[in-house]
Design a protein around this motif. Sequence first.
Motif, PDB file in Angstrom:
ATOM      1  N   GLY A  66       0.789  -1.217   0.000  1.00 29.08           N
ATOM      2  CA  GLY A  66       0.000   0.000   0.000  1.00 29.08           C
ATOM      3  C   GLY A  66       0.820   1.266   0.000  1.00 29.08           C
ATOM      4  N   ARG A  67       2.118   1.148   0.238  1.00 32.07           N
ATOM      5  CA  ARG A  67       2.991   2.320   0.268  1.00 32.07           C
ATOM      6  C   ARG A  67       4.028   2.298  -0.857  1.00 32.07           C
ATOM      7  NH1 ARG A  67       6.353   3.109   4.315  1.00 32.07           N
ATOM      8  NH2 ARG A  67       6.538   0.905   4.901  1.00 32.07           N
ATOM      9  N   PHE A  68       4.519   1.120  -1.200  1.00 30.74           N
ATOM     10  CA  PHE A  68       5.554   0.976  -2.226  1.00 30.74           C
ATOM     11  C   PHE A  68       4.963   0.360  -3.482  1.00 30.74           C
ATOM     12  CE2 PHE A  68       9.491   0.490   0.756  1.00 30.74           C
ATOM     13  CZ  PHE A  68       9.132   1.651   1.415  1.00 30.74           C
ATOM     14  N   THR A  69       5.521   0.744  -4.619  1.00 29.49           N
ATOM     15  CA  THR A  69       5.132   0.173  -5.895  1.00 29.49           C
ATOM     16  C   THR A  69       6.370  -0.144  -6.721  1.00 29.49           C
ATOM     17  OG1 THR A  69       3.078   1.476  -5.936  1.00 29.49           O
ATOM     18  CG2 THR A  69       3.805   0.484  -8.009  1.00 29.49           C
ATOM     19  N   ILE A  70       6.457  -1.366  -7.211  1.00 32.52           N
ATOM     20  CA  ILE A  70       7.559  -1.748  -8.078  1.00 32.52           C
ATOM     21  C   ILE A  70       7.050  -1.792  -9.515  1.00 32.52           C
ATOM     22  CG2 ILE A  70       7.174  -4.241  -7.804  1.00 32.52           C
ATOM     23  CD1 ILE A  70      10.236  -4.595  -7.936  1.00 32.52           C
ATOM     24  N   TYR A  71       7.837  -1.282 -10.424  1.00 39.38           N
ATOM     25  CA  TYR A  71       7.481  -1.327 -11.832  1.00 39.38           C
ATOM     26  C   TYR A  71       8.748  -1.238 -12.656  1.00 39.38           C
ATOM     27  CZ  TYR A  71       7.916   3.813 -11.718  1.00 39.38           C
ATOM     28  OH  TYR A  71       8.367   5.108 -11.570  1.00 39.38           O
ATOM     29  N   LYS A  72       8.624  -1.505 -13.950  1.00 45.92           N
ATOM     30  CA  LYS A  72       9.807  -1.467 -14.795  1.00 45.92           C
ATOM     31  C   LYS A  72       9.506  -0.865 -16.154  1.00 45.92           C
ATOM     32  CE  LYS A  72       9.322  -6.282 -16.400  1.00 45.92           C
ATOM     33  NZ  LYS A  72      10.021  -7.589 -16.494  1.00 45.92           N
TER      34      LYS A  72
END
Length: 125
Positions: A66-72
């Motif tokens: 809910g606080r961090f988001t990983i993407y590429k």
Amino acid sequence: DVQLQASGGGLVQAGGSLRLSCAASEFSFADYATGWFRQAPGKEREGVSVISASDGRTYYADSVKGRFTIYKDNNKNTVYLQMNSLKPEDTAVYYCAAAPVPKVDSAWRDEIRYWGQGTQVTVSS
């Protein structure tokens, strides 16, 4: 020389945001699962998040959901970790790591081939 370079860390007040970047120089993230780990002084290294190579599925530690988001961005060959609502307990050196597996399972960490050198994140109260 290193194959992964983590960057974007810094000093931020609680509630603030940072975006970490993990850039690969000798391989493509299209073929590697990539994760973020962190380690604080006196503590063991812990997994934070991971994104798969093929289907783009993501996973998060309960402490950051809910606080961090990983993407590429495969065109830039870079994996990002957007960190919002940062807390003092997020303070650590953050590392990225990559494994040549198409999907993420419970044993993916055993396949890690590359580690970045880490970037310091410090969150003040």
